[in-house]
Design an enzyme around this catalytic site. Structure first.
Site, PDB file in Angstrom:
ATOM      1  N   TYR A  61     -12.979   7.545 -13.545  1.00  0.00           N
ATOM      2  CA  TYR A  61     -12.940   6.216 -12.916  1.00  0.00           C
ATOM      3  C   TYR A  61     -13.448   5.149 -13.888  1.00  0.00           C
ATOM      4  O   TYR A  61     -12.821   4.098 -14.060  1.00  0.00           O
ATOM      5  CB  TYR A  61     -13.811   6.252 -11.647  1.00  0.00           C
ATOM      6  CG  TYR A  61     -13.814   4.975 -10.852  1.00  0.00           C
ATOM      7  CD1 TYR A  61     -12.705   4.595 -10.099  1.00  0.00           C
ATOM      8  CD2 TYR A  61     -14.939   4.144 -10.825  1.00  0.00           C
ATOM      9  CE1 TYR A  61     -12.708   3.429  -9.348  1.00  0.00           C
ATOM     10  CE2 TYR A  61     -14.953   2.978 -10.076  1.00  0.00           C
ATOM     11  CZ  TYR A  61     -13.837   2.625  -9.337  1.00  0.00           C
ATOM     12  OH  TYR A  61     -13.841   1.459  -8.607  1.00  0.00           O
ATOM     13  N   ASP A  71       0.870  -1.188   0.000  1.00  0.00           N
ATOM     14  CA  ASP A  71       0.000   0.000   0.000  1.00  0.00           C
ATOM     15  C   ASP A  71       0.895   1.221   0.000  1.00  0.00           C
ATOM     16  O   ASP A  71       2.122   1.091   0.069  1.00  0.00           O
ATOM     17  CB  ASP A  71      -0.972   0.016   1.195  1.00  0.00           C
ATOM     18  CG  ASP A  71      -2.270   0.761   0.856  1.00  0.00           C
ATOM     19  OD1 ASP A  71      -2.211   1.969   0.548  1.00  0.00           O
ATOM     20  OD2 ASP A  71      -3.346   0.138   0.874  1.00  0.00           O
ATOM     21  N   SER A 106     -14.677  -2.814 -12.102  1.00  0.00           N
ATOM     22  CA  SER A 106     -15.823  -2.259 -11.382  1.00  0.00           C
ATOM     23  C   SER A 106     -17.009  -2.352 -12.314  1.00  0.00           C
ATOM     24  O   SER A 106     -16.862  -2.174 -13.526  1.00  0.00           O
ATOM     25  CB  SER A 106     -15.559  -0.791 -11.045  1.00  0.00           C
ATOM     26  OG  SER A 106     -16.759  -0.158 -10.649  1.00  0.00           O
ATOM     27  N   LYS A 153     -11.310   2.062 -15.378  1.00  0.00           N
ATOM     28  CA  LYS A 153     -11.741   0.678 -15.095  1.00  0.00           C
ATOM     29  C   LYS A 153     -12.102  -0.037 -16.398  1.00  0.00           C
ATOM     30  O   LYS A 153     -11.854  -1.238 -16.543  1.00  0.00           O
ATOM     31  CB  LYS A 153     -12.931   0.677 -14.130  1.00  0.00           C
ATOM     32  CG  LYS A 153     -12.553   1.029 -12.689  1.00  0.00           C
ATOM     33  CD  LYS A 153     -11.554   0.046 -12.094  1.00  0.00           C
ATOM     34  CE  LYS A 153     -11.435   0.156 -10.587  1.00  0.00           C
ATOM     35  NZ  LYS A 153     -10.334  -0.669 -10.050  1.00  0.00           N
TER      36      LYS A 153
END
Ligand SMILES: NC(=O)c1ccc[n+]([C@@H]2O[C@H](COP(=O)([O-])OP(=O)(O)OC[C@H]3O[C@@H](n4cnc5c(N)ncnc54)[C@H](O)[C@@H]3O)[C@@H](O)[C@H]2O)c1
Length: 334
Positions: free
Chosen positions: A185, A52, A172, A189
Site C-alpha cells: 500500500y 465504483d 495517504s 501510494k
C-alpha cells in the site's frame, strides 16, 4: 454554457464554492471517502459521474462501513438524485483496460464536459512483510497507480484542449511516511506522489492543476486497517467523518483554487499540508568524501538519528484524533 464561459476564473470573494456547470468524475465513489466527495460535489451543483466496482462488496475485505443500502455507485446516484442533484453511475474497475476511457466518454455523453476528476478508488489490507510477493505488489500497484494513471490519461487531452481542469489524486500519509504491515500500500501510494507532482508540472501551462488529498476518515478501508485496534476505529468513526476529506477535495477542485503540486492530509475536521522538504546542504571545497559527510552529518540530519513515526501516532492528525476522541468521550452522556 461554453468551455470558455466556465473556464474563466471566477471571483475569489468569500461565499460558497459553487460547482454549477461543472462535471466531476469520482472513482471508487460507491462508499466511504469517494461517496462523500460525490455527495458534496453534487450538493454544490456539479453533475457527478459516480464510478465504483459493479459489486460494492468487491475491492476490499469485508469490514464495517456506512448505513445499509447506501453503498454502491447506483445507491449513491439515487441518493444524489433524491436530493435534487445530477449524477450517473458508471460501473467498472478503473484499472481495467478501456474502463477509464469509457468513464470519461460517459461524462461527456451525459453532461457534455468534464472539469474535475477525483482519482479516489483504492484498496488496502494488512500485509505483513513476509507476505509481500510480486503478485501482491502488482495487485496494489494496479488499482492505485494504474487506476489513477488510466483516469488521468483518459481525461488529460480533453482538459488540455479546454485549457482548464482540476485533478485530485488520493494519496495517504502512509505513502509519505511509511506504515508497518502496509508495504504494498505504501509503495503504491508513494508512487502516486510522483505521479501527482509530475502531472502538476505538465499541467501548469495547460490550466490544469493536480493536487493530492491524503484522507484520514471513517470507512471500510480504515475499519480493516485498524481491525486489531477497535478503540482506534471507534474514535475514527466518531470524530473523523469522510466529509472533512471532501471539503478539501472541493477546495482543490474549485476554479478559484490555483495551487498545484501540493498534498493535504484531511480528516478529523482538520487539514494540514504534507510537503517533501529539502534540508541544509553540505558543501566542501574539492571532492566530497565519506568523512566530509560524517563530519557534516548533524547539519544534514538536523541532529536526528531517525525520523519521527509520522505514519502513525506522531502525526498531527493522529494526535488530533486522540484529543478529539477523548474530548467527545467526556462530552458524551454517561
Ligand atoms: N479512510 C482513510 O482513512 C484513508 C487513509 C488514507 C488513504 N485513503 C484512501 O482514500 C481512498 C478511499 O478509501 P476509503 O477509505 O473510502 O475506502 P473504501 O474501501 O471505503 O472505499 C474505496 C472504494 O473504492 C472502490 N474500488 C476499489 N478498487 C476499485 C477499482 N479498481 N475501480 C473502481 N473502484 C474501486 C471500492 O469498491 C470502494 O467502494 C483510497 O484511495 C484509500 O487508499 C483512505
Amino acid at each position: 454554457m461554453t468551455a470558455a464561459d466556465v473556464s474563466a476564473p471566477s471571483s475569489t470573494a468569500p461565499g460558497p464554492l459553487s460547482f454549477a456547470g461543472r462535471t466531476v468524475v469520482v472513482t471508487g465513489a460507491g462508499r466511504g471517502v469517494g461517496r462523500a466527495h460525490a455527495l458534496a460535489f453534487a450538493a454544490r451543483g456539479a453533475a457527478v459521474v459516480v464510478n465504483d466496482l459493479p459489486d460494492p462488496a468487491d475491492g476490499q475485505d469485508e469490514g464495517a462501513d456506512g448505513a445499509e443500502g447506501t453503498e454502491g455507485a447506483e445507491a449513491v446516484v439515487a441518493e444524489i438524485r433524491r436530493a435534487g442533484g445530477r449524477a450517473v453511475a458508471h460501473l467498472g474497475d478503473v484499472a481495467a483496460p478501456g474502463v477509464a476511457e469509457a468513464l470519461v466518454e460517459r461524462a461527456f455523453g451525459e453532461f457534455g464536459r468534464v472539469d474535475v476528476v477525483v482519482a479516489n478508488a483504492g484498496i488496502d489490507r494488512i500485509v505483513r512483510l513476509r507476505e509481500v510477493t510480486a503478485d501482491v505488489l502488482t495487485e496494489f500497484f494496479r488499482v492505485h497507480v494504474l487506476g489513477t494513471w488510466a483516469l488521468c490519461s483518459a481525461v488529460w487531452p480533453h482538459l488540455a484542449e479546454q485549457g482548464y481542469g482540476r485533478i485530485v489524486t488520493t494519496t495517504s500519509a502512509a505513502g509519505y511516511f511509511g506504515l508497518a504491515a502496509a508495504l504494498p500500500y505504501t509503495v503504491a501510494k508513494g508512487a502516486l506522489h510522483g505521479l501527482t507532482q509530475t502531472l502538476a508540472l505538465e499541467g501548469a501551462r495547460r490550466g490544469i492543476t493536480v493536487n493530492a488529498v491524503a484522507p484520514f476518515a471513517a470507512s471500510r478501508l480504515a475499519a480493516d486497517r485498524t481491525r486489531s485496534r477497535p478503540e482506534m476505529y471507534e474514535a475514527i468513526e466518531r470524530v473523523a467523518p469522510p466529509a472533512s476529506v471532501a471539503a478539501v477535495a472541493l477546495w482543490l477542485a474549485h476554479e478559484s483554487t490555483t495551487v498545484t503540486g501540493m498534498a493535504f492530509e484531511a480528516g478529523v475536521d482538520a487539514v494540514g499540508r504534507i510537503a517533501v522538504a529539502t534540508g541544509d546542504v553540505l558543501t566542501v571545497d574539492g571532492a566530497l568524501t565519506p568523512e566530509d559527510v560524517r563530519a557534516g552529518a548533524a547539519l544534514l540530519t538536523g541532529g536526528e538519528v531517525t525520523v519521527p513515526d509520522l505514519g502513525a501516532a506522531d502525526r498531527p492528525l493522529t494526535r488530533r484524533l486522540t484529543e478529539r476522541a477523548a474530548a467527545t468521550a467526556t462530552d458524551r452522556p454517561a
